[in-house]
Design a protein around this motif. Structure first.
Motif, short mmCIF file in Angstrom:
data_model
loop_
_atom_site.label_atom_id
_atom_site.label_comp_id
_atom_site.label_asym_id
_atom_site.label_seq_id
_atom_site.Cartn_x
_atom_site.Cartn_y
_atom_site.Cartn_z
N CYS A 1 -9.74 4.64 30.04
CA CYS A 1 -8.93 5.70 30.40
C CYS A 1 -9.05 6.89 29.42
CB CYS A 1 -7.62 5.04 31.01
SG CYS A 1 -6.38 5.05 29.53
N CYS B 1 -3.59 2.22 31.16
CA CYS B 1 -4.53 1.51 31.94
C CYS B 1 -4.12 0.08 31.66
CB CYS B 1 -5.78 1.95 32.15
SG CYS B 1 -6.70 1.42 30.52
N GLU C 1 -10.14 -0.88 38.03
CA GLU C 1 -8.83 -1.12 38.34
C GLU C 1 -8.75 -2.34 39.28
OE1 GLU C 1 -6.50 2.83 36.77
OE2 GLU C 1 -6.38 2.29 38.93
N THR D 1 -10.68 3.43 40.01
CA THR D 1 -9.29 3.51 39.71
C THR D 1 -8.68 3.38 41.42
OG1 THR D 1 -9.17 5.83 40.30
CG2 THR D 1 -9.06 5.14 38.09
N HIS E 1 -11.23 11.07 39.94
CA HIS E 1 -9.97 10.38 39.22
C HIS E 1 -9.27 10.86 38.23
CE1 HIS E 1 -13.58 8.79 37.06
NE2 HIS E 1 -12.72 8.45 36.40
#
Length: 311
Positions: free
Chosen positions: A275, A301, A206, A168, A102
């Motif tokens: 993040c 983020c 997320e 994510t 990610h």
């Protein structure tokens, strides 16, 4: 087939609410309970080519400072990524492929150091600034299902790149087949193995719904296939490799307490624990982090101020 560990940070910790509190709420967990944390990434040596899974933090990434509000501390830096890779016997020019789990900078920090490598990332993650390089290959996972996972891309014989969103929106994992064993290199599906056994998700997520689906699939895969669980943010990641330890979800190993934390001097910078975004007052007209509005959020983020640690 060999899997080797690029060790970058050691002797860190994370709190139980951080590691487990997404679905039940952080108040349901004990902040005094801490799990070991670290940072490492991995090399897949197929015998024909050298494949990396993630590339650590940027070389100028600031050290974190621990206080009573710290939710995760990566630990003390051991080496820069390229130097740690060379210690394993590999030069950057030898790397042919890099698989990015990610977009966060502790996973993409030095991808520009590998001139001969194709960098694979899910098309969704390729929207991130960290992945704006000419040699990045957006992956659409067109090779169909892999076991109980819906979408995969075969990277090499025995190496599969698998779409696994949640941490994510474009998160991926890597599964390496080696004889009877499967090495599941997962980035941040969980931050610590204890959360895998407890079936809990980290607040660093997320997409909560997708993260639950991914963790369910990971646990189903583990139940049906002998699996070594390879984590990025706990020493269990490389300890499991060294011991070829197969996960038994019904028998969680006794957690090992973190070591004493070394003190560092604060610089005025703050780092997002989710993040990796670095808030530097010098880049924001001298405005101190403490003076930002209470509703200020991470530019990358969108997490709240309480997710930031001193650096």
């Amino acid at each position: 087939m060999e899997i080797k560990t690029v060790k970058l940070y050691e002797n860190g910790f994370m709190t139980q609410p951080f590691a487990c509190g997404l679905e039940d709420g952080v108040e349901k967990f004990d902040a005094k309970i801490k799990y070991r944390s670290s940072l490492q990434n991995f090399v897949i040596d197929t015998g024909k080519e050298i494949i990396l899974v993630d590339t650590g933090t940027p070389e100028d990434f600031p050290d974190m400072v621990v206080d009573e509000k710290t939710q995760i501390f990566l630990g003390v830096k051991i080496k820069n990524y390229v130097d740690a890779l060379k210690d394993l016997g590999y030069q950057p020019e030898q790397v042919s492929k890099i698989l990015i789990t990610h977009k966060h900078p502790d996973h993409t920090g030095v991808i520009e150091k590998f001139p001969n490598a194709k960098i694979y990332a899910s098309r969704e993650e390729c929207k991130a600034d960290e992945l704006k390089f000419e040699n990045v290959v957006p992956v659409d996972f067109t090779d169909g299902a892999y076991k109980n996972f819906d979408k995969c891309q075969k990277i090499a014989d025995g190496v599969y790149y698998i779409f696994a969103p949640g941490h994510t929106t474009g998160n991926s994992i890597v599964i390496v087949e080696d004889g009877d064993l499967n090495y599941l290199i997962h980035g941040d599906v969980t931050y610590t193995d204890e959360a895998l056994y407890m079936n809990k998700l980290s607040v660093a997520t997320e997409d909560k719904v997708a993260a639950r689906d991914t963790l369910n699939k990971v646990r189903e895969f583990i139940k049906n296939n002998p699996t070594v669980y390879v984590s990025t943010h706990t020493p269990l990641g490389y300890e499991n490799i060294e011991n070829k330890k197969v996960v038994d979800l019904d028998n969680m190993p006794e957690p090992i307490p973190p070591t004493e934390i070394a003190a560092s001097k604060a610089t005025g910078k703050y780092v997002c624990s989710i993040c990796g975004y670095v808030y530097d007052p010098a880049e924001h007209d001298g405005v101190k982090f403490e003076d930002l509005p209470a509703d200020w959020k991470c530019p990358r983020c969108k997490q709240a101020k309480d997710k930031f640690n001193k650096a």
